[in-house]
Design a protein around this motif. Structure first.
Motif, PDB file in Angstrom:
ATOM      1  N   GLU A 190      35.822 -55.137 -24.594  1.00  0.00           N
ATOM      2  CA  GLU A 190      35.132 -55.342 -25.859  1.00  0.00           C
ATOM      3  C   GLU A 190      33.865 -56.169 -25.718  1.00  0.00           C
ATOM      4  OE1 GLU A 190      37.172 -56.486 -29.773  1.00  0.00           O
ATOM      5  OE2 GLU A 190      38.713 -55.381 -28.681  1.00  0.00           O
ATOM      6  N   ILE A 191      32.910 -55.909 -26.594  1.00  0.00           N
ATOM      7  CA  ILE A 191      31.755 -56.801 -26.732  1.00  0.00           C
ATOM      8  C   ILE A 191      31.872 -57.430 -28.114  1.00  0.00           C
ATOM      9  CG2 ILE A 191      29.240 -56.983 -26.834  1.00  0.00           C
ATOM     10  CD1 ILE A 191      29.009 -54.439 -25.235  1.00  0.00           C
ATOM     11  N   ASN A 192      32.014 -58.732 -28.168  1.00  0.00           N
ATOM     12  CA  ASN A 192      32.005 -59.404 -29.464  1.00  0.00           C
ATOM     13  C   ASN A 192      30.594 -59.932 -29.717  1.00  0.00           C
ATOM     14  OD1 ASN A 192      34.780 -59.025 -30.038  1.00  0.00           O
ATOM     15  ND2 ASN A 192      35.252 -60.647 -28.564  1.00  0.00           N
ATOM     16  N   PRO A 193      30.002 -59.597 -30.869  1.00  0.00           N
ATOM     17  CA  PRO A 193      28.570 -59.823 -31.055  1.00  0.00           C
ATOM     18  C   PRO A 193      28.205 -61.245 -31.471  1.00  0.00           C
ATOM     19  CG  PRO A 193      29.468 -58.751 -32.958  1.00  0.00           C
ATOM     20  CD  PRO A 193      30.612 -58.928 -32.020  1.00  0.00           C
ATOM     21  N   SER A 229      21.828 -53.366 -22.595  1.00  0.00           N
ATOM     22  CA  SER A 229      21.852 -53.297 -24.063  1.00  0.00           C
ATOM     23  C   SER A 229      20.678 -54.090 -24.648  1.00  0.00           C
ATOM     24  CB  SER A 229      23.171 -53.863 -24.582  1.00  0.00           C
ATOM     25  OG  SER A 229      23.305 -55.216 -24.188  1.00  0.00           O
ATOM     26  N   LYS A 230      19.916 -54.760 -23.800  1.00  0.00           N
ATOM     27  CA  LYS A 230      18.866 -55.680 -24.271  1.00  0.00           C
ATOM     28  C   LYS A 230      19.445 -56.612 -25.337  1.00  0.00           C
ATOM     29  CE  LYS A 230      14.507 -53.406 -23.351  1.00  0.00           C
ATOM     30  NZ  LYS A 230      14.834 -52.098 -22.762  1.00  0.00           N
ATOM     31  N   TRP A 231      20.592 -57.169 -25.012  1.00  0.00           N
ATOM     32  CA  TRP A 231      21.319 -57.957 -26.009  1.00  0.00           C
ATOM     33  C   TRP A 231      20.499 -59.153 -26.489  1.00  0.00           C
ATOM     34  CZ3 TRP A 231      25.607 -56.418 -28.381  1.00  0.00           C
ATOM     35  CH2 TRP A 231      26.134 -57.314 -29.325  1.00  0.00           C
ATOM     36  N   LYS A 232      20.512 -59.327 -27.803  1.00  0.00           N
ATOM     37  CA  LYS A 232      19.850 -60.478 -28.394  1.00  0.00           C
ATOM     38  C   LYS A 232      20.923 -61.311 -29.088  1.00  0.00           C
ATOM     39  CE  LYS A 232      16.134 -61.684 -31.528  1.00  0.00           C
ATOM     40  NZ  LYS A 232      15.321 -61.213 -32.642  1.00  0.00           N
ATOM     41  N   SER A 233      20.941 -62.604 -28.854  1.00  0.00           N
ATOM     42  CA  SER A 233      21.891 -63.537 -29.449  1.00  0.00           C
ATOM     43  C   SER A 233      23.065 -63.804 -28.507  1.00  0.00           C
ATOM     44  CB  SER A 233      22.411 -62.984 -30.781  1.00  0.00           C
ATOM     45  OG  SER A 233      23.058 -64.020 -31.479  1.00  0.00           O
ATOM     46  N   GLY A 234      24.026 -64.564 -29.019  1.00  0.00           N
ATOM     47  CA  GLY A 234      25.193 -64.896 -28.214  1.00  0.00           C
ATOM     48  C   GLY A 234      26.184 -63.747 -28.217  1.00  0.00           C
ATOM     49  N   LEU A 235      27.049 -63.736 -27.210  1.00  0.00           N
ATOM     50  CA  LEU A 235      28.082 -62.713 -27.203  1.00  0.00           C
ATOM     51  C   LEU A 235      29.257 -63.159 -26.354  1.00  0.00           C
ATOM     52  CD1 LEU A 235      27.135 -59.601 -24.999  1.00  0.00           C
ATOM     53  CD2 LEU A 235      26.482 -61.920 -24.493  1.00  0.00           C
ATOM     54  N   ASP A 284      32.158 -62.087 -37.149  1.00  0.00           N
ATOM     55  CA  ASP A 284      31.863 -60.645 -37.058  1.00  0.00           C
ATOM     56  C   ASP A 284      31.484 -60.037 -38.401  1.00  0.00           C
ATOM     57  OD1 ASP A 284      32.530 -60.832 -34.445  1.00  0.00           O
ATOM     58  OD2 ASP A 284      34.462 -59.816 -34.605  1.00  0.00           O
ATOM     59  N   SER A 285      32.286 -60.340 -39.422  1.00  0.00           N
ATOM     60  CA  SER A 285      32.107 -59.650 -40.693  1.00  0.00           C
ATOM     61  C   SER A 285      30.809 -60.051 -41.388  1.00  0.00           C
ATOM     62  CB  SER A 285      33.295 -59.933 -41.603  1.00  0.00           C
ATOM     63  OG  SER A 285      33.465 -61.324 -41.735  1.00  0.00           O
ATOM     64  N   ASN A 321      26.345 -51.577 -33.459  1.00  0.00           N
ATOM     65  CA  ASN A 321      26.967 -50.257 -33.432  1.00  0.00           C
ATOM     66  C   ASN A 321      27.536 -49.879 -32.064  1.00  0.00           C
ATOM     67  OD1 ASN A 321      26.609 -49.833 -36.123  1.00  0.00           O
ATOM     68  ND2 ASN A 321      24.623 -48.847 -35.877  1.00  0.00           N
ATOM     69  N   ILE A 322      26.864 -50.257 -30.976  1.00  0.00           N
ATOM     70  CA  ILE A 322      27.423 -49.828 -29.685  1.00  0.00           C
ATOM     71  C   ILE A 322      28.762 -50.480 -29.404  1.00  0.00           C
ATOM     72  CG2 ILE A 322      25.431 -49.113 -28.267  1.00  0.00           C
ATOM     73  CD1 ILE A 322      25.540 -51.953 -27.013  1.00  0.00           C
ATOM     74  N   ARG A 323      29.025 -51.571 -30.041  1.00  0.00           N
ATOM     75  CA  ARG A 323      30.287 -52.214 -29.722  1.00  0.00           C
ATOM     76  C   ARG A 323      31.465 -51.638 -30.511  1.00  0.00           C
ATOM     77  NH1 ARG A 323      31.199 -55.341 -33.882  1.00  0.00           N
ATOM     78  NH2 ARG A 323      33.094 -56.034 -32.895  1.00  0.00           N
ATOM     79  N   ALA A 324      31.190 -50.718 -31.437  1.00  0.00           N
ATOM     80  CA  ALA A 324      32.279 -50.075 -32.172  1.00  0.00           C
ATOM     81  C   ALA A 324      33.200 -49.380 -31.174  1.00  0.00           C
ATOM     82  CB  ALA A 324      31.710 -49.063 -33.160  1.00  0.00           C
TER      83      ALA A 324
END
Lengths: 452, 344, 84
Positions: B277-280, B254-260, B89-90, B118-121
């Motif tokens: 939660e959404i972990n990015p 969210s048109k998510w790009k990448s793994g989650l 995450d960091s 940001n949306i996952r904050a």
């Protein structure tokens, strides 16, 4: 004789799990030997240490860049230089040459702007403290007065009546934009109808001309959404004013508050990674202004009082290592000749601190203390730096905002400030203080004077 | 193909680096070299055979972008990197900002956007869910001690009291809310989040979005064993179209790009799923996905190289992972190499 | 006369990596640190060490004296050096 090897202080570093990443823990990469092409050593030899250095080129770049970014998103844009951020005359003058107005928050700042030749109508007069003489002067000189509270509004009505004057005014509005703390101590509240009440009071008075709406939602803001909300709330206020009173205001002033790239103490990730860019702030503001729904020729100016984000990275503070110490627990401490009296922002920022000369690969964790004989004089609790010796220099970056206004004369005198000009020449823009300068305002009662 | 992967900290709070590498290496089409990016000389992944072919220390995310960039450049000169997959995450903010500069060096990435991050904050996720009609625990923000007395009546005890970034307490009455509130404001400041406590079982989904709204794959899992730190130590793939469709909807909206990784709780009361939660990034249990028939990490690799990837629409239900503790033995010489030279 | 000594089991490798077998602790030395520690292991006294460093490195006597004292204090702090 063969040339000798470059010396580095002998050091032993213990490995601790989680803290043994020597590539990772160092917060510097290369030494900063020059600023805008001028050797740091040369500057210090000529102007002493500590030394504040400001880059003219950087200021102009930042201002032009910010103007371009907003201008490509909204057709009418005006910047006003926030004096309290840095009101050295030379700095203000660069901004004024870049067509910025002056944004002042006291009579002192107002007079400073006037003395620099800024016309009254290019001065925005903000803040909760505007005394009567200041108000009369400002009204007469047609400056744009941003009213903070009802008492001030009535002062202005009274002055205009008795002096037979007409004032150009705006109100400062505070509002809930979803960020905390809420800045509700300045201006009139939007949600509870106070702002609308103030507007009604202004338009009902023939001597007052309502020309704008102003808000300033906070400082070091990291949320662009807050700006979109602020812009849309002011826009809908402007629309109501048009519909109800047939007044088309001249401008909407979104204030300042964009975060700079200085990292706050306690913030883990560096600001450069998490802070929105000016483009993103501009996107948010311009999308908020869509709410206006005005004809092209009726569109108000967008005024920005951006301070920190335009000037923070134009300032550098060069400081010299006075001593190396080892504290009782074995931790290293560095004493440098710049303390918190001139690096006020050290209380909340993790400034980037870079050695000004070549140094070895080895790093060591150290505390940095200033020169003041005061326990609070801590420039940084802990930082990883290459090994520095007495006489070595460091460059503290991002000190252009607030340090040269909030600094204080305490224990030592304030140092020289120079500006590196666009052509590479160096100009002294504020002379180091002298004993005489400090004591010239002091008076000694006769009976206390030494007889000898 | 030279692929750099972070997060080799396969500890009791594991990063996903080791399972990512296992997944990629398990794919029959893979040929290339895996470069492990590590932060500490004791990351267990360093000492595992057949995981990363070579490992380099890289600077902590808190050291700043320039230093990270320079380090990557130095490694790139030796290793000719084709792709970097950051997995913690960091790290993500930093890599998102470096994306274009890495691209200029010829290094690909396949990352979520800043908007995704940001949306996952914590305070934004609820708004996202509201907009798209996704259940999420009710949320209000407290910004002063006064607000404690104004918690709406429809919030029933127990409540979850959360800090904006970290920490969460369960409060059974207003006094406990006050205690938790004071503790957290002292530490993290305002606002404090009051969240509805939903009783039920936890479900997790690992997924991969291509950035256009399409789901390349998604595998739901029910934790079978949870450690005292709340980490799943064993889990099983399950069949649940409702959960799967909900996950696909989140990726689509969210048109998510990448793994989650999506974390849900299934309310005992209503039987509805609530998004927690959404972990990015991929979770540490991602190796369950290829084991159940969806090699999502390898699919990410293909996406990153611009290949057309057919979505997975099947997986084996009942595939189980059980995490194990396993002592790796190494010699002080290996440790010395990492500690002194920063590579091994 | 040398009043310092390095415990016999302290192992220093060419990379400057130090392993203290009695405690399991490990350390890194920089180049000069390594040279000084090696010289201490060879029972050279402080005067000899100072002269050798002065001869090879670009440093004045006063600064070196300060640095060596600080270095010895660090070594002592980590039990890599004992006073005899």
């Amino acid at each position: 004789m063969t040339s000798k090897k470059r010396y580095e202080r002998p050091v032993v570093t213990k490995h601790y799990s989680g803290f043994m990443n020597k590539i990772g823990t160092s917060s510097f990469s290369k030494p900063m030997k020059e600023i805008d092409g001028v050797q740091v050593t040369e500057l210090v030899e000529k102007f002493g240490s500590p030394l504040f250095i400001i880059s003219e080129r950087r200021i102009r770049q930042n201002q032009r860049n910010a103007y371009r970014i907003f201008k490509t998103r909204y057709p009418k844009v005006q910047f006003a230089w926030s004096y309290k951020t840095n009101y050295l005359n030379a700095v203000c003058s660069v901004f004024h040459q870049e067509n910025s107005w002056a944004e002042v928050v006291s009579e002192f700042e107002y007079d400073k702007a006037r003395a620099l030749g800024i016309k009254g109508d290019n001065i925005i007069f903000n803040g909760p403290d505007k005394n009567k003489s200041a108000l009369i002067k400002a009204i007469k000189e047609k400056s744009k007065i941003h009213i903070d509270h009802f008492d001030e509004l009535y002062d202005i009505i009274e002055i205009c009546d008795s002096e037979n004057l007409r004032a150009k005014v705006a109100i400062r509005v505070n509002m809930d934009v979803g960020v905390y703390p809420k800045w509700d101590r300045f201006g009139f509240n939007y949600e509870n109808g106070e702002a609308w009440q103030a507007i009604k009071r202004i338009v009902s008075n023939k001597n007052l001309e309502l020309i704008g709406l102003h808000t300033h939602i906070g400082t070091y803001m990291m949320s662009t959404e807050a700006y979109r909300i602020a812009a849309s709330k002011l826009a809908s206020l402007a629309r109501s004013i048009k519909e109800q009173f047939e007044i088309i205001i001249e401008y909407i002033d979104l204030g300042g508050g964009f975060a700079s790239h200085n990292t706050l103490l306690g913030q883990y990730l560096p600001a450069e990674e998490t802070i929105p860019s000016i483009d993103q702030f501009a996107d948010a503001i311009s999308s908020g202004l869509f709410e206006l729904n005005f004809r092209q020729d009726e569109l108000p100016f967008l005024i920005l009082e951006t301070g920190r984000a335009l000037v923070d990275d134009t300032g550098y503070l060069v400081s010299t290592v006075l001593a190396n110490k080892r504290l009782s627990d074995g931790k290293k401490a560095l004493i440098i000749d710049a303390g918190v009296n001139i690096l006020f922002t050290g209380f909340w920022y993790k400034h980037k601190i870079t050695p000004a000369q070549d140094c070895g690969l080895h790093t060591e964790e150290a505390a940095i203390f200033g020169p003041l004989c005061m326990n609070i004089d801590v420039v940084r609790e802990s930082i990883t730096l290459p090994l520095l010796k007495k006489g070595d220099r460091v460059v503290i970056e991002y000190v252009g905002a607030y340090d040269m206004t909030q600094w204080m004369q305490f224990i030592t005198l304030r140092p020289n400030v120079v500006m590196i000009m666009e052509d590479g020449s160096v100009e002294l823009i504020r002379q180091a203080e002298t004993l005489e300068y400090i004591t010239q305002r002091e008076l000694i009662p006769e009976k206390l004077k030494s007889k000898s | 193909m030279n692929i750099a992967i972070t997060g080799l900290n396969a500890t009791d709070n594991p990063g996903p680096g080791v399972p990512l590498i296992r997944s990629i290496k398990a794919h029959p089409d893979f040929s290339g070299k895996i470069i492990g990016f590590i932060y500490d000389s004791l990351e267990p992944g360093i000492y595992m055979d057949d995981v990363a072919d070579i490992k380099y220390l890289i600077p902590y995310p808190s050291s700043g972008l320039e230093i990270l960039y320079e380090r990557i450049c130095a490694i790139h000169q030796k290793e000719k990197l084709d792709l970097i997959i950051p997995s913690l995450d960091s790290e993500l903010y930093g890599f998102v900002k470096l994306k274009d500069r890495l691209e200029d060096l010829g290094i690909k990435t396949f990352l979520p956007t800043l908007e995704h991050l940001n949306i996952r904050a914590k305070d934004k996720l609820f708004d996202f869910c509201k907009t798209h009609g996704i259940n999420a625990p009710k949320n209000i923000l407290l910004t002063s001690p006064n607000d404690i007395n104004n918690i709406p009546k429809d919030f029933e005890y127990p409540l979850v009291v959360k800090g904006i970034f970290y920490d969460a307490y369960i409060a059974n009455n207003i006094e406990e809310v006050k205690t938790a509130f004071n503790k957290m404001t002292a530490k993290w400041g305002y606002p404090i989040i009051i969240q509805e406590f939903i009783k039920g079982a936890e479900f997790n989904v690992v997924g991969l979005g291509d950035g256009t709204g399409a789901t390349i794959g998604a595998v739901p899992m029910k934790k079978l064993y949870i450690t005292d730190k709340g980490k799943g130590w064993a889990g099983i793939t399950i069949e649940d179209d409702k959960l799967l469709n909900l996950s696909k909807m989140i990726i689509e909206k969210s048109k998510w790009k990448s793994g989650l990784e999506l974390e849900f709780i299934k309310s005992e009361k209503s039987n509805e799923y609530y998004l927690l939660e959404i972990n990015p990034r991929f979770p540490a249990w991602v190796y369950l996905a290829p084991s159940a028939g969806q090699n999502l990490p390898y699919a990410l690799l293909d996406l990153a190289f611009g290949k057309q990837v057919e979505p997975f629409n099947n997986y084996t239900v009942g595939t189980i992972f059980v995490r194990a503790s396993w002592d790796l033995i190494t010699d002080i010489k290996a440790f010395e190499k990492i500690a002194v030279l920063g590579e091994i | 006369m040398n009043i310092f000594s390095i415990p016999a089991n302290v192992a220093v490798s060419d990379t400057g990596f130090v392993f203290l077998p009695t405690t399991g602790e490990t350390f890194t030395l920089n180049e000069i640190g390594k040279e000084i520690l090696r010289m201490l292991q060879q029972n050279k006294n402080l005067d000899e060490i100072t002269e050798i460093i002065l001869e090879n490195y670009d440093i004045d006597r006063m600064s070196l004296e300060k640095d060596i004292n600080d270095f010895l204090a660090q070594l002592k702090n980590y039990s890599l050096l004992v006073e005899v």
